[in-house]
Scaffold this motif. Structure first.
Motif, PDB file in Angstrom:
ATOM      1  N   ASP A 672       0.528  -1.885   0.103  1.00 13.91           N
ATOM      2  CA  ASP A 672       0.026  -0.122   0.014  1.00 13.91           C
ATOM      3  C   ASP A 672       0.817   1.463   0.039  1.00 13.91           C
ATOM      4  N   ASP A 673       0.211   2.397  -0.082  1.00 12.73           N
ATOM      5  CA  ASP A 673       0.843   3.854  -0.410  1.00 12.73           C
ATOM      6  C   ASP A 673       2.322   3.630  -1.335  1.00 12.73           C
ATOM      7  N   ASP A 695       0.273   5.133  -4.117  1.00  6.42           N
ATOM      8  CA  ASP A 695      -0.383   6.255  -3.734  1.00  6.42           C
ATOM      9  C   ASP A 695      -0.825   7.000  -4.278  1.00  6.42           C
ATOM     10  N   GLU A 729      -4.147   4.932  -7.611  1.00  2.00           N
ATOM     11  CA  GLU A 729      -4.579   5.463  -5.762  1.00  2.00           C
ATOM     12  C   GLU A 729      -5.345   6.852  -6.400  1.00  2.00           C
TER      13      GLU A 729
HETATM   14 CA    CA Z   1      -3.145   3.613  -0.218  1.00  2.00          CA
END
Ligand code: CA
Ligand code: C2E
Ligand code: CA
Length: 793
Positions: A672-673, A695, A729
């Motif tokens: 993630d990110d 991200d 995202e």
């Molecule tokens: Ca994220």
């Protein structure tokens, strides 16, 4: 007698007997006088009667005397040779010998007196005999009481024959007066005998109690002398009467003479002179000790200027029985070693091992104490601060450098000269600093500026230059009850603010943060009950194919529906759950809900659940995931787990193991990110990951800034190169979507452009609606993709 001595009763009796026996042999001079009397008696009787028997008796008594004299001589010799009476030279032996000699004398008296009574009844000779007999008897009573049998022998051998003779002669001659005279002997002998016994007992008890006293005194003296503690006894006039060698040496005094008869005060003066203490340093100690003595306190521990620690204790011996009246008794114990050891233990417990400054616990203790001492117009300022980018320093330059950085900051704190400052290490790279007792005119800003400017500078660690800066949050408590927990958490809030917007080294907790703070306090208190109360809901945000035609995975996003605070975002409460150690339970609740919901979706749709940093490090994370799958019956292939890359550097090996174990279950792992961490590439290489989620910060300006666009394309192609599935995202606008599509490598798009997070039932509706495409702005209406393109134009 209260003191018990180690001398046993048997020993005592033996010694008593020895002394009594010695006493028997001490009457040599008296024996000489006695003999002169006896001899003169014989001669006088001879003159009076002309009876040669008296001359024979004179010879007899002379022989007896000679024997006795020689016995005395032998005794003296033996006494010297054997060094007194003892096992080799027993008292009994000499008592018996004495007895024989004296029995001879008693026999002589019996002969003399009974012979005179029978053959010279009315002659002066009888008077003489009776006189001698009585005189000797009395001397026996007075002197030879050392032996019990001796008295009896004397009575029976010496006095009875006289009594019998006088009575017998009286009866034979019909002389009543004589009979009566003879009979007088009976009470006389008896009373004399009992008198002799009393005297003997008195004598013997005085010998034995003297002995007991001696042995007690000896034991007492020895006990005081060898005491490991110093002991000083004062008499009722407060003058030293007894002092033992240990006390002398503890007080550095050479001889008893120097202290004999002096008072406690004078003793202190002498001690001060001997030790050559600094006057100013000793004065308060002297006062304390004087007070201790006069107020008769029980204990006093003093550290002297030469760092010796003496423990004084005081007792009162007044009122005890005995010849000497005692007053106070002072004992002194050298506890230097003990105190130094306990100071060391204290030091270890109170000070942080790495930085040598107060530990969390000790800092708390000190601040609470200082807060207690605040007056109404004084305030206290608390700050919490940590080293910026500490993790980066630790990870890229090694733990040694990290430790050195902590030590260097601690050193700077130790350089603070302000007596109001209390500092400590709170754990990790977190420090605390308080200024206590600030007055109206004091400017806390100046104080903290001073400290933080002092700390923030360039350091040299292992030959390398390193800029170390810290950021801090400050809370100033001005009025009302002081709560340290509250103060720390407010300073923490301020620290969080300064980290978000680092314009200055520190920021102060302000009134307008109060609302947020009390919100945090409410959340902290409520979070555990919220899990049980089902207040956590989960919404789902689909990850669409870039053309918006389909999605096969939704991210589970937690929402907390608080009855008063309303909907709380995970950005807020996840951190709090982590802080109070409730994150594991929160994650479990959300994971369970997500799996349950996913199970109601079509079989080709997966759910993607976020795990927090702490979850991954939790020893039971694996079993928790497994049990959620078992309980819900969800196929592990339909579960994806998102981990943020910032977690990776910490406990990398352990986390890598957990990730591998999850993958082995069939679960997909998403990073993630992606791109926001600092050490992504090195770790990415070592970890088995299925997809990366780029991200939203990379997407924000892609359509406006060519530079941003280049960066975005670079990160996408890097991910493609590494053959990760790529999710982008935070795509909000069609301009952004264009850029994403143009890159050609992006697999999925998650953003408001296609859909906001939705409830599980909305997700099902969407999936059931065949080949729908959402409006570009995600308003909830579905449009066909070609229509979507038209809209764009
Ligand atoms: Ca994220
Ligand atoms: P995240 O994992 O990066 O989740 C994506 C966040 O971006 C979500 O915010 C989502 O609503 C938001 N988002 C999606 N599309 C857009 C967009 O187009 N524009 C903008 N501006 N935002 C968009 P949310 O739900 O508030 O979650 C915030 C963060 O909280 C998440 O960031 C995630 O790190 C964490 N989080 C959420 N749910 C959980 C959970 O169940 N467990 C854990 N440990 N963390 C969670
Ligand atoms: Ca996420």
């Amino acid at each position: 007698v209260q003191l018990k001595t180690t001398t046993s009763d048997i020993e005592l009796e033996k010694e008593t007997n020895r002394r009594l026996t010695v006493a028997l042999y001490q009457g040599q001079k008296t024996s000489g006088f006695g003999f002169i009397c006896h001899a003169l008696g014989c001669i006088a009787a001879w003159f009076s009667t002309n009876d040669p028997i008296y001359l024979a008796l004179l010879v007899f008594i002379s022989l007896v005397f000679a024997i006795r004299m020689s016995e005395f001589g032998r005794f003296n010799k033996a006494y010297e040779a054997f060094n007194g009476l003892n096992e080799q030279n027993p008292a009994k032996h000499w008592e018996h010998r004495f007895l024989i000699a004296v029995s001879l004398m008693a026999m002589w008296i019996g002969l003399l007196s009974s012979y005179s009574a029978v053959y010279h009844t009315y002659d002066a000779a009888t008077m003489i005999a009776i006189g001698v007999s009585f005189g000797t008897l009395i001397s026996i009573v007075a002197r030879n009481s050392g032996s019990r049998i001796l008295i009896d022998v004397f009575m029976w051998a010496g006095s009875l024959p006289l009594g019998i003779a006088v009575t017998g002669v009286g009866i034979a001659r019909g002389d009543t007066a004589l009979v009566l005279t003879g009979l007088i002997f009976i009470p006389f002998v008896l009373s004399t005998r009992s008198m002799a016994r009393t005297v003997r007992e008195m004598f013997s008890s005085s010998v034995s109690s003297g002995l007991l006293y001696e042995s007690m005194a000896g034991a007492f003296e020895a006990a005081i002398r060898i005491q490991p503690n110093g002991m000083i006894m004062f008499d009722e006039n407060d003058r030293i009467s007894v002092i033992n060698p240990r006390a002398l040496s503890l007080l550095s005094i050479d001889t008893v003479e120097e202290v004999r008869g002096i008072s406690f005060r004078e003793l202190l003066d002498l001690f001060y002179e001997k030790k050559n203490f600094d006057f100013a340093a000793f004065a308060p100690i002297r006062d304390q000790l004087k007070q201790f003595y006069t107020e008769a306190n029980e204990f006093l521990l003093i550290e002297f200027p030469d760092e010796t620690h003496l423990e004084f204790s005081l007792g009162n011996a007044a009122g005890g029985e005995g010849h000497i009246q005692f007053g106070k008794v002072v004992t002194l114990q050298d506890v230097t070693e003990r105190e130094k050891a306990s100071q060391k233990v204290q030091m270890l417990a109170n000070y942080d091992g790495l930085s040598n400054i107060p530990s969390r616990r000790y800092w708390n203790e000190q601040v609470l104490q200082a807060a207690d001492a605040l007056t109404a117009d004084e305030s206290i300022a608390i700050s919490v601060f940590d080293i910026d980018r500490f993790k980066l320093i630790n990870d890229t330059m090694g733990h040694g450098t990290g430790d050195a950085a902590i030590r260097l900051v601690a050193n700077k704190l130790q350089e603070i000269k302000d007596p109001r400052a209390i500092y400590g290490r709170y754990g990790g790279d977190e420090f605390v600093l308080a200024f206590c007792g600030l007055k109206k005119g004091d400017d806390p800003s100046e104080l903290f500026d001073g400290v933080f400017n002092h700390i923030n500078s360039t350091y040299v660690i292992g030959g390398q230059k390193l800029d170390i800066t810290v950021s801090g949050g400050v809370y100033i408590h001005k009025e009302g009850d002081f709560s340290l927990t509250d103060a720390i958490s407010k300073a923490d809030d301020a620290l969080r603010k300064v980290k978000q917007n680092p314009v200055k080294a520190w920021s102060q907790f302000t009134r307008d943060m109060e609302l947020e703070h009390s919100r945090n306090v409410i959340m902290k208190a409520a979070i555990k009950d919220a899990i049980a109360g089902g207040e956590f809901k989960v919404v789902y945000q689909p990850m669409f194919s870039p053309d918006g035609s389909m999605f096969d995975c939704c991210e589970a996003l937690a929402r907390w529906e608080h009855p008063e605070l309303g909907t709380i975002s995970p950005g807020e409460f996840i951190k709090i759950a982590e802080d109070i150690g409730a994150i594991h339970a929160v994650t479990q609740a959300i994971l369970l809900q997500a799996c349950t919901d996913c199970k109601t979706w079509p079989a080709d749709t997966a759910v993607s659940v976020n795990l927090s940093t702490l979850d991954l490090a939790h020893p039971e994370v694996l079993s928790m995931v497994k049990s959620c799958l078992t309980v819900t019956g969800l196929d592990p292939n339909r579960l994806h787990i998102e981990v943020t890359e910032t977690v990776l550097p910490m406990e990398f090996d352990r986390i890598a193991k957990t990730i591998n174990a999850l993958r082995n279950l069939g679960i997909k792992i998403a990073l993630d990110d992606f791109g926001t961490g600092y050490s992504s590439l090195s770790y990415l290489n070592q970890l088995k990951i299925d997809k990366v989620k780029i991200d939203q910060s990379f997407v924000r300006n892609v359509h406006l800034d060519p530079q941003a666009r280049k960066l975005f394309n670079a990160i996408v192609s890097l991910s493609a190169e590494m053959e990760f599935e790529i999710v982008v995202e935070g795509v909000e606008t069609s301009e952004q979507l264009d850029v994403v599509r143009e890159s050609g490598d992006v697999d999925r798009v998650q953003g408001y452009i296609f859909s906001r997070p939705e409830t599980s039932s909305r997700i099902i509706e969407r999936l059931n609606d065949n080949s729908p495409t959402p409006t570009p702005m995600g308003k909830g209406k579905f449009v066909k993709l070609d229509q979507f393109r038209k809209n764009r134009r």
